[in-house]
Design a protein around this motif. Structure first.
Motif, PDB file in Angstrom:
ATOM      1  N   SER A 151       8.727  30.218  50.588  1.00 54.96           N
ATOM      2  CA  SER A 151       8.432  29.070  49.724  1.00 54.96           C
ATOM      3  C   SER A 151       9.059  29.201  48.329  1.00 54.96           C
ATOM      4  CB  SER A 151       6.915  28.871  49.600  1.00 54.96           C
ATOM      5  OG  SER A 151       6.334  30.059  49.094  1.00 54.96           O
ATOM      6  N   ASP A 152       9.579  30.378  47.998  1.00 54.51           N
ATOM      7  CA  ASP A 152      10.293  30.519  46.714  1.00 54.51           C
ATOM      8  C   ASP A 152      11.659  29.815  46.758  1.00 54.51           C
ATOM      9  OD1 ASP A 152       8.217  32.119  45.863  1.00 54.51           O
ATOM     10  OD2 ASP A 152       9.271  34.017  46.249  1.00 54.51           O
ATOM     11  N   PRO A 170      22.915  31.860  42.915  1.00 47.31           N
ATOM     12  CA  PRO A 170      22.328  31.041  43.978  1.00 47.31           C
ATOM     13  C   PRO A 170      21.747  31.899  45.105  1.00 47.31           C
ATOM     14  CG  PRO A 170      24.719  30.968  44.078  1.00 47.31           C
ATOM     15  CD  PRO A 170      24.373  31.721  42.830  1.00 47.31           C
ATOM     16  N   ALA A 171      20.737  31.356  45.776  1.00 44.59           N
ATOM     17  CA  ALA A 171      20.072  32.093  46.856  1.00 44.59           C
ATOM     18  C   ALA A 171      20.945  32.196  48.097  1.00 44.59           C
ATOM     19  CB  ALA A 171      18.739  31.422  47.210  1.00 44.59           C
ATOM     20  N   ASN A 172      21.837  31.223  48.289  1.00 43.87           N
ATOM     21  CA  ASN A 172      22.725  31.300  49.444  1.00 43.87           C
ATOM     22  C   ASN A 172      24.144  31.573  48.981  1.00 43.87           C
ATOM     23  OD1 ASN A 172      23.724  31.189  52.078  1.00 43.87           O
ATOM     24  ND2 ASN A 172      24.098  28.982  51.970  1.00 43.87           N
ATOM     25  N   ARG A 186      21.016  34.941  56.791  1.00 44.73           N
ATOM     26  CA  ARG A 186      19.839  35.117  55.940  1.00 44.73           C
ATOM     27  C   ARG A 186      20.236  34.851  54.497  1.00 44.73           C
ATOM     28  NH1 ARG A 186      15.085  37.884  56.999  1.00 44.73           N
ATOM     29  NH2 ARG A 186      14.875  38.233  59.233  1.00 44.73           N
ATOM     30  N   ALA A 187      19.482  33.989  53.848  1.00 46.23           N
ATOM     31  CA  ALA A 187      19.718  33.804  52.412  1.00 46.23           C
ATOM     32  C   ALA A 187      19.385  35.140  51.738  1.00 46.23           C
ATOM     33  CB  ALA A 187      18.843  32.686  51.877  1.00 46.23           C
ATOM     34  N   ALA A 189      17.129  26.979  50.805  1.00 43.87           N
ATOM     35  CA  ALA A 189      17.966  28.045  51.370  1.00 43.87           C
ATOM     36  C   ALA A 189      17.325  28.591  52.636  1.00 43.87           C
ATOM     37  CB  ALA A 189      18.160  29.164  50.353  1.00 43.87           C
ATOM     38  N   TYR A 190      16.000  28.683  52.633  1.00 41.60           N
ATOM     39  CA  TYR A 190      15.304  29.227  53.797  1.00 41.60           C
ATOM     40  C   TYR A 190      15.455  28.305  55.005  1.00 41.60           C
ATOM     41  CZ  TYR A 190      11.825  31.557  56.653  1.00 41.60           C
ATOM     42  OH  TYR A 190      11.210  32.249  57.676  1.00 41.60           O
TER      43      TYR A 190
END
Ligand SMILES: *Cc1c(COP(=O)(O)O)cnc(C)c1O
Length: 374
Positions: free
Chosen positions: A333-334, A87-89, A317-318, A338-339
């Motif tokens: 935008s990816d 996962p991104a986060n 920060r993710a 998360a952003y």
């Protein structure tokens, strides 16, 4: 409701120690009396107790949660050229362990309300190099293990659950860590079950994986000099194991207290400018962290700090946007979810010994602060 000023720490490990001081002191002196510092009975007893608490067949202790992820990846044969979905986060250990074995972490965006890996986005990231998925039960809320397991089965992938924040959490009545091939745990002091230094463990139902990881973390051997391969040194030590054994019988009660605190927060904060965490029907959330979303988060944090309230951000920060992963060339935008979460999420104080008065105080102050910051 009380109006006096309180000081509310983010966590309070000393008050937890005080609540079971004689048990902890005895555990420590037992280890010293037996000089059972490395391996030995305190470690094997804790491994047995922890496996039982989860309903797992095997538990192998190791030096920390990051190592447990790395050793789990090695047990599954992950190495150079492989891709692992994460996962991104999450805390960086999840992806760091992937790089440490020579593989590539491939980030997947998170679900908006639950912050865990968005399983609807997993399949589009799968390539011929993908070997495994590492769902993280972030903040203590289990990832959607139904979907993760379904995708993994269909695509021939392995699953390592990162349970560093989810001791005793359940997905459809099953403990996290016992659903995928391997469950990875951290006993860092601030985790729901924490020792007094670094510690970690893996759990699995596979005798083969368990034996491999036990050897890997102890120089490629089970006995004294029978090195079958070059391993490494990553062991849970006797003192930490004895402390964990003293704490484990309290974990269910401490978890209920965390859940009670979370419930009280959510009641007090309903109909406010603060968005409270949601819980999916099929899971038991163990609230390692109580994470809200607020507008003007940094200002709110400052206002709370001025009122004596310590908060955290998990994570500012993710991972795709930290310097360590610049090389992957990701843009906001990816990973839009998360952003967007980065600027809103705020972790409020939560620990089993936290008083209702402190929860009421934090709730009242964050309501004021979130309105002031609008
Ligand atoms: C704490 C943590 C780890 C790593 O644990 P250490 O024992 O500190 O190495 C791994 N993953 C997540 C999600 C964590 O929160």
């Amino acid at each position: 409701m009380s109006t006096g000023r309180l000081t509310v720490p983010f966590n309070d490990l000393y008050s937890q120690y005080r609540s079971i001081q004689s048990d902890i002191d005895r555990a420590i002196s037992d280890v010293i009396r037996e000089s059972a510092y490395i391996k030995g009975r305190f470690v094997s007893e804790f491994e047995k107790e922890f496996a039982e608490a989860l309903g797992a067949r095997f538990c192998v202790g190791c030096a920390n949660g990051t190592d447990s992820l790395e050793m789990a990846l090695k047990a599954l044969g992950v190495g150079e050229g492989d891709e692992i979905l994460v996962p991104a986060n999450t805390w960086i250990s999840t992806s760091e362990a992937v790089s440490a074995v020579g593989a590539k972490p491939v980030f997947v965006d998170i679900e908006p309300d639950y912050y865990t890996i968005n399983t609807a986005l997993i399949e589009e990231k799968i390539t011929s190099k993908t070997k495994a998925i590492i769902p993280v039960h972030l903040y203590g809320h289990p990832a959607d293990m139904g979907a993760v397991q379904r995708i993994a089965k269909n695509q021939g992938l392995k699953v390592i659950e990162d349970c560093a924040q989810s001791h005793l959490a359940e997905f459809k009545g099953q403990k996290t860590g016992t659903i995928g091939e391997i469950g990875s745990f951290s006993f860092f002091p601030g985790k729901n079950l924490g020792c007094y230094g670094d510690g970690g463990a893996i759990v699995t139902s596979s005798a083969e994986y368990a034996e491999f990881m036990a050897k890997l973390g102890n120089h490629g051997r089970l006995g004294k000099f029978d090195h079958e391969f070059e391993g490494r040194n990553s062991r849970l030590d006797g003192l930490q194991a004895a402390i964990l054994s003293a704490k484990l019988p309290h974990l269910a009660e401490w978890t209920r207290k965390r859940q009670g605190i979370a419930k009280l927060y959510s009641e007090l904060l309903q109909d406010s400018a603060v968005k409270v965490p949601k819980i999916k029907d099929e899971v038991t959330h163990v609230f390692h962290l109580y994470v809200v979303e607020v507008k003007g988060r940094d200002r709110v944090r400052e206002l709370l700090s001025a009122e004596g309230i310590e908060t955290g951000v998990h994570y500012p920060r993710a991972l795709p946007f930290v310097k360590a992963y610049e090389r992957l060339g990701h843009k906001p935008s990816d990973f839009p979810v998360a952003y967007a979460a980065m600027d809103k999420i705020l972790s409020l104080p939560i620990y089993p010994e936290m008083s209702a008065e402190a929860v009421e105080y934090v709730s009242a102050k964050i309501k004021e602060a979130s309105e002031a910051a609008l």
